[in-house]
Design a protein around this motif. Sequence first.
Motif, short mmCIF file in Angstrom:
data_model
loop_
_atom_site.label_atom_id
_atom_site.label_comp_id
_atom_site.label_asym_id
_atom_site.label_seq_id
_atom_site.Cartn_x
_atom_site.Cartn_y
_atom_site.Cartn_z
N SER A 91 1.79 42.90 55.34
CA SER A 91 3.05 42.19 55.48
C SER A 91 4.12 42.76 54.56
O SER A 91 5.28 42.89 54.96
N ARG A 99 4.67 35.32 66.98
CA ARG A 99 3.23 35.29 66.76
C ARG A 99 2.49 35.45 68.09
O ARG A 99 1.41 36.02 68.15
N ARG A 134 14.72 37.80 59.63
CA ARG A 134 15.83 37.15 58.95
C ARG A 134 15.61 35.65 58.83
O ARG A 134 15.95 35.04 57.81
N MET A 188 9.68 25.25 57.07
CA MET A 188 8.45 25.78 57.63
C MET A 188 7.25 24.88 57.31
O MET A 188 6.31 24.78 58.07
N HIS A 248 -3.95 41.27 54.20
CA HIS A 248 -2.85 40.83 55.05
C HIS A 248 -1.53 40.87 54.28
O HIS A 248 -0.49 41.25 54.83
N TRP A 249 -1.57 40.50 53.01
CA TRP A 249 -0.39 40.53 52.16
C TRP A 249 0.16 41.96 52.08
O TRP A 249 1.36 42.18 52.23
N PHE A 279 3.84 46.92 61.61
CA PHE A 279 5.03 47.64 61.14
C PHE A 279 6.07 47.73 62.27
O PHE A 279 7.24 47.41 62.09
N PHE A 317 7.42 43.92 56.23
CA PHE A 317 8.52 42.98 56.07
C PHE A 317 9.68 43.60 55.28
O PHE A 317 10.83 43.57 55.71
N TYR A 331 9.09 31.56 65.87
CA TYR A 331 7.77 31.81 65.30
C TYR A 331 6.71 31.89 66.39
O TYR A 331 5.88 32.79 66.43
N VAL A 350 12.77 34.21 58.50
CA VAL A 350 11.78 34.03 57.42
C VAL A 350 12.44 34.25 56.06
O VAL A 350 12.17 33.51 55.10
N ASN A 356 -1.58 30.94 62.06
CA ASN A 356 -1.79 31.67 60.82
C ASN A 356 -3.26 31.98 60.61
O ASN A 356 -3.62 33.08 60.19
N ALA A 366 -4.21 34.91 62.55
CA ALA A 366 -3.74 36.16 61.97
C ALA A 366 -4.69 36.63 60.88
O ALA A 366 -5.06 37.82 60.80
N ILE A 367 -5.09 35.68 60.03
CA ILE A 367 -6.05 36.04 58.98
C ILE A 367 -7.40 36.39 59.60
O ILE A 367 -8.09 37.30 59.13
#
Lengths: 229, 229
Positions: free
Chosen positions: A169, A76, A112, A125, A165-166, A101, A173, A72, A114, A135, A138-139
Motif C-alpha cells: 500500500s 475494492r 484522494r 470511514m 500489505h502495508w 500499483f 498509495f 470504496y 482516502v 478488508n 484483502a488481507i
Amino acid sequence: METREKSRKWKQNPEAVKADILRVARAEFARSGLSGTRIEDIAAGTKTSKRMIFYYFQDKQSLYEAVLEDCYAEVRGGESELDLEGLRPDVALRALLEFTFDHHSRNPEFIRLVMIENIHEARHMQKMHALAAKNERAIGVVERICKAGCEAGLFREDISPVALHWQISAVSFFNVANRATFSTNFGPELFDEAGQALLRRTAVRGILASVLKDVSQLDALCPADPSLA
Amino acid sequence: METREKSRKWKQNPEAVKADILRVARAEFARSGLSGTRIEDIAAGTKTSKRMIFYYFQDKQSLYEAVLEDCYAEVRGGESELDLEGLRPDVALRALLEFTFDHHSRNPEFIRLVMIENIHEARHMQKMHALAAKNERAIGVVERICKAGCEAGLFREDISPVALHWQISAVSFFNVANRATFSTNFGPELFDEAGQALLRRTAVRGILASVLKDVSQLDALCPADPSLA
DNA sequence: AGATAATTGAACCCGCGGGTTAAAAATGTA
DNA sequence: TACATTTTTAACCCGCGGGTTCAATTATCT
C-alpha cells in the motif's frame, strides 16, 4: 419484482438520479474535500437540482459518506478481478504488487478520498461497517500468498501479512497521493511512463527482498535493470 | 541594531505576536485544512485577537502560506542535524532512512500540511521559491551516498538518486499520513512500538535490496529478524 | 375519477465567518 | 509638549452557502 417493474415504466427514475448525484459528488469531494466542496457546485454538474441532493441524501455529510462508501465498494470490487490461483507464491506476490500499483494509479479519486479521510482521522470511514469484510478479504489474499510461500520454502516464516500489505500500500498509495508535492519539489521525471516503470520495478524488488528466504534468487526473479535480463 | 533596542524596551512585541499566531495557525491548519479552519478558532488559541491576524497576515490564504513556509523551513532545518560524513555508504543509507522514518514520525503536523498541499495540487507550495535550495540539498545527500556506494563497488550503477529519495519518502510519509485509515481498516498493531520497529526494519531491508550490487550481503547488513542477529 | 404518495422547482432563510471601519492606546521623535 | 507612526480593541458588515418551506407536478393505486 414489483419495484423493478415500476422503475421500468417511470420516466422519473430515482436510482438514476441518485447515481448521477453520486458520480458528480465523488468528483467534487475528491477535488476539494468535505468543507471545500459546495453543494451548488455538485448540483451544477448533475442533471438535477440542489433541492434533490438534500431530498435524497439529507445533508452534506451524509452525501459525503455515501460517496465514500460507493467509491470504496467500486474500487475494492475492481480488486477482485485479480486471480492469483495456481501461481507460484513469489510470482503471485509480484503480480499482486504490480496490480495494486496500477490499480491505485487508475483510481486517483479513490486515493484522494482516502487522503481526505486521513485528514479527518478516518472519522467517517469508521462508520462504514460494511468495509470490514472487504478488508479482511484483502488481507486474506496476502495471507494465502505468505502461507503458500512458506510451505514452498520460498518465504521467511516471520513475515506478517498485514505488514506486507502495508508495504504494498505504501508505495502504491504514495505514488499517486504525493505526486503533486513530490514533482513540485523534485521534478516530474518519476511520473512519466519510464519513471513509473522504474518505480514499480524497484518496489517489486524491494518488497520481494524483504520476504524471500534466499535473497540470492532476487536477481533472477526481478532484475533491477530489465534491459540486462 | 535599532530595531532590536526597540523591541527590548517595548511591551508590544510584533515578532512575538506573529510567532504566536503562526504557532497556533499551524496546528489549526494541520488539523482542518485551509477551508476547514476558522480564523476565529486560531484567534482563540493565541494571546491576541482575530483583528491582529489580518493586521499581520492580510488574509487567510496568506496566513496559510506563511504557516507552510515556516513549517517547511523548520522541518527541513531539523534534517540537517544528520551527519553522515565518513560512514560506509550502505551504513549511511540505512542511517538516512532510519532518520527520515523517525523524523517524519516526530513531525505529524508537517506531514499533514503536505497532505493538504497535495489535495490542493501543491498550488501554494509552488509559490515558495525558497524551497528549491532545501530540496536540492536533500537530493544532494542521497546523491553523495549513491556516488560513494558506486565508487566503493557496493551499489548498482543504475540507481537514480531521485527514485531512491522517493522510496525513502514513500514509506516514511505513508507511515504517518495513512495511520488513521490503515489502522481503521486493518488494526492498530503496526503502530505500537514493536510494529513500528518491524516496519522500519523491513523498509531498510527492502530499500537496501534495491540498491546493493551484491544482495547476498543483505542478511549481514540487516537481518529480517534481529533476534537472530 | 379521485385519493394518495413520490418527485421536483422556486424562492427563501439565516447564521457563520472572512474581512473591514474607526478610533483608541502605545511608542517614538523633535 | 506636540505630533507622527505603529499596534491594539471593539464593533460592525455582508455575502456565501447549507438547509428549508411550500406548493406544483407526476405517477400509482382502487
